[in-house]
Design a protein around this motif. Structure first.
Motif, short mmCIF file in Angstrom:
data_model
loop_
_atom_site.label_atom_id
_atom_site.label_comp_id
_atom_site.label_asym_id
_atom_site.label_seq_id
_atom_site.Cartn_x
_atom_site.Cartn_y
_atom_site.Cartn_z
N GLY A 1 5.36 -7.17 3.54
CA GLY A 1 4.97 -7.24 2.15
C GLY A 1 5.88 -6.72 1.03
N VAL A 2 7.11 -6.62 1.31
CA VAL A 2 8.25 -6.39 0.58
C VAL A 2 8.90 -7.79 0.08
N GLY A 3 8.83 -8.14 -1.50
CA GLY A 3 9.31 -9.65 -1.61
C GLY A 3 8.06 -10.31 -2.30
N ALA A 4 7.70 -11.23 -1.63
CA ALA A 4 6.77 -12.27 -2.03
C ALA A 4 5.27 -11.95 -2.39
N GLN A 5 5.04 -10.69 -1.43
CA GLN A 5 3.79 -10.04 -1.50
C GLN A 5 3.75 -9.08 -2.49
N GLY A 6 4.93 -8.61 -3.07
CA GLY A 6 4.96 -7.66 -4.08
C GLY A 6 5.01 -6.26 -3.92
N GLY A 7 5.29 -5.76 -2.67
CA GLY A 7 5.58 -4.49 -2.47
C GLY A 7 7.19 -4.10 -2.87
N ASN A 8 7.25 -2.77 -2.95
CA ASN A 8 8.42 -2.11 -3.40
C ASN A 8 9.37 -1.25 -2.36
N LEU A 9 10.63 -1.53 -2.25
CA LEU A 9 11.18 -0.76 -0.99
C LEU A 9 11.41 0.82 -1.51
N GLN A 10 11.82 1.06 -2.48
CA GLN A 10 11.87 2.30 -3.09
C GLN A 10 10.65 3.26 -2.79
N ASP A 11 9.53 2.49 -3.23
CA ASP A 11 8.18 3.29 -3.23
C ASP A 11 7.85 3.43 -1.61
N VAL A 12 8.20 2.53 -0.96
CA VAL A 12 7.93 2.62 0.66
C VAL A 12 8.74 3.85 1.36
N CYS A 13 10.00 3.84 0.94
CA CYS A 13 10.94 4.87 1.42
C CYS A 13 10.67 6.24 1.05
N LYS A 14 10.22 6.45 0.03
CA LYS A 14 9.94 7.72 -0.57
C LYS A 14 9.12 8.55 0.36
N PHE A 15 8.05 8.11 0.73
CA PHE A 15 7.17 8.72 1.67
C PHE A 15 7.24 8.21 3.29
N GLY A 16 8.02 7.07 3.50
CA GLY A 16 7.78 6.45 4.71
C GLY A 16 9.06 6.99 5.82
N LEU A 17 10.15 7.28 5.00
CA LEU A 17 11.46 7.47 5.78
C LEU A 17 11.05 8.80 6.91
N THR A 18 11.75 8.74 7.93
CA THR A 18 11.74 9.80 9.12
C THR A 18 13.41 10.25 9.26
N LYS B 1 0.81 -1.23 -0.02
CA LYS B 1 -0.13 0.16 0.13
C LYS B 1 0.86 1.31 -0.07
N ALA B 2 2.07 1.24 -0.83
CA ALA B 2 2.87 2.28 -0.60
C ALA B 2 2.17 3.77 -1.16
N ASP B 3 1.23 3.85 -1.84
CA ASP B 3 0.62 5.01 -2.20
C ASP B 3 0.19 5.49 -1.01
N TYR B 4 0.03 4.98 0.24
CA TYR B 4 -0.88 5.47 1.35
C TYR B 4 0.16 6.08 2.47
N PHE B 5 1.57 5.96 2.18
CA PHE B 5 2.58 6.12 3.17
C PHE B 5 2.59 7.90 3.48
N ALA B 6 2.35 8.43 2.33
CA ALA B 6 2.15 10.07 2.41
C ALA B 6 1.13 10.69 3.52
N GLU B 7 -0.01 10.01 3.36
CA GLU B 7 -1.11 10.12 4.30
C GLU B 7 -0.95 9.81 5.50
N ILE B 8 -0.41 8.51 5.63
CA ILE B 8 -0.06 7.93 7.16
C ILE B 8 0.92 8.87 7.71
N ARG B 9 2.01 9.48 7.06
CA ARG B 9 3.07 10.20 7.75
C ARG B 9 2.36 11.38 8.26
N LYS B 10 1.28 11.96 7.50
CA LYS B 10 0.61 13.28 7.94
C LYS B 10 0.04 12.92 9.62
N ILE B 11 -0.22 11.67 9.69
CA ILE B 11 -0.87 11.54 11.13
C ILE B 11 0.17 11.03 12.12
#
Lengths: 281, 281
Positions: free
Chosen positions: A219-236, A199-209
């Motif tokens: 969910g990275v790997g077998a489930q199909g999630g992508n590390l770069q996408d997650v880090c783009k908005f998820g990193l602090t 659900k990488a698209d949601y990280f920007a919204e989640i970081r607001k809260i």
């Protein structure tokens, strides 16, 4: 990371590990006896032997380990013994590692207190995952342990994750209500949240809260999630992410070199993480 | 109720028991070593000994038994052994009884499948309670067991129950969405739902969505729910209710006559249930 002497020591130790290892990798120890190398099945405790070799081979590349309790309960008493031996082995040999019981528990207050006792006292994990459906008094007995971390499910990585989590309530989607409400409970700084990499698209919204809380990201790997996408908005500034990989690492090989194969996969992810940390720090 | 040969056999057997015993009582086996009679603490397995005596004293008054897994996990390996011995004891000596693992599990699909294996195959319970937060694929691996029952949390009895369950979504409160959506999953006739007795006002609304499914109803007794209120809107032609009491029965006494004290409390509830069944049938 047992015997933490001070409140939130375990979070500070976690951040220190991330800086030293240049990794925010969590390895999921989801041991399925039908998938591990055949030669281990003749050991006295194949599950523990598998975990021990995986941990020994990868502990310099990962900062956290996360056994999912389902895989241990499925083997009954022997499974619980293997879980206990695994956490004891980590706490004794690699006390710097952050340990997560992926248990997704949650019950009425007095019962959740028993689960907290099971995972924080009896087994001595640093953290446990908890389901929010039953609300405040189902989570607060975990939060009452001041030197432990409670990882609340928010937005999960699985297919059905949005069945309810994505429902719009009066104000906003349910997962956002969960995040906001949890911040009003006791000791909210002891919280982390599960947010799926799918659900990488949601990280920007989640970081607001939750701008600063750590997120445990399966969910990275077998489930199909992508590390770069997650880090783009998820990193602090403290990294703020624990990226979990289970099957992609632990089942990378299935012969006598399985631990080395696991190490190779962990190394690939660590290298990718190191590059991301360097680019962002 | 092990060795059920036919799909839903366990539901038919449950209804037969309700008719014969004139009871729809479920006894919660939530064993806390600080609350059981002191003289049991010298036994080799105090938890199992306590359960055995409670079950022997009450099995003619109750149709179901429900150990909550938290209370067993809190005691580690010994707790899991006691849980295994308890379910084996029931299945061997009182195979007519309906057995519920109150575990409130739920995880991504392949992981929920391991939980289902743990409770339905390894421990051989008739039913398990499951949390809905993670949606369809977290529940369907339980529903895949056609001769077993999956009891989904809908509206729970605890203080925080309405924190999220009561949130209005686009159409209706979350717990109603859970009920309606669950009916679209595979084998919905294998479902029961947890609805707390402390929320008696909600039973009429719930019966509009699930008119015939059994409801497992905790919260009578220590938590303050009222049997008459629940039955007013909860009863169906097959009874459709399992009323759970844990602390009110099992801790009725705390000396050597504790099992007799438990029987007396179970008898009071059974008598009240018999009267309700006679009035409504």
């Amino acid at each position: 990371m047992h015997n933490s002497l001070f409140e939130l020591m375990n979070k500070q130790e976690l951040i220190l590990q991330i800086q030293q290892k240049k990794s925010f990798l969590c390895i999921g120890l989801d041991v399925d006896l039908t998938k591990i190398p055949k030669h281990l099945l003749t050991c006295e405790d194949p599950i523990f032997e598998f975990n021990k070799q995986i941990i020994d081979a990868t502990h310099q590349l990962a900062v956290a380990y996360k056994p999912n309790t389902a895989f241990y309960e499925a083997y009954g008493i022997k499974g619980w013994q293997a879980l206990g031996k695994t956490i004891d082995y980590i706490n004794k040999n690699y006390p710097e590692l952050f340990t997560i019981a992926d248990a997704k528990r949650g019950d009425i207050g007095n019962t959740s207190a028993m689960y907290a006792k099971a995972f924080f006292e009896d087994l001595n994990f640093d953290a446990v995952t908890v389901a929010p459906y039953m609300g405040s008094d189902s989570v607060e007995p975990f939060l009452a342990f001041k030197n432990k971390t409670t990882i609340l499910l928010a937005l999960t990585s699985n297919k059905g994750g949005l069945d309810f989590q994505g429902l719009k309530t009066d104000n906003q989607e349910l997962y956002k209500e969960v995040l906001k409400t949890a911040l009003t409970w006791q000791n909210p700084k002891n919280l982390m949240f599960v947010v799926g990499a799918t659900k990488a698209d949601y990280f920007a919204e989640i970081r607001k809260i939750v701008p600063n809380h750590f997120l445990l990201v399966p969910g990275v790997g077998a489930q199909g999630g992508n590390l770069q996408d997650v880090c783009k908005f998820g990193l602090t500034k403290d990294c703020g992410l624990l990226i979990n990989s289970s099957r992609g690492i632990i089942y990378a090989g299935n012969d006598e070199n399985f631990a080395k194969a696991a190490k190779n996969e962990a190394f690939k992810l660590q290298q990718e993480m190191e590059q991301i940390l360097n680019e962002n720090n």
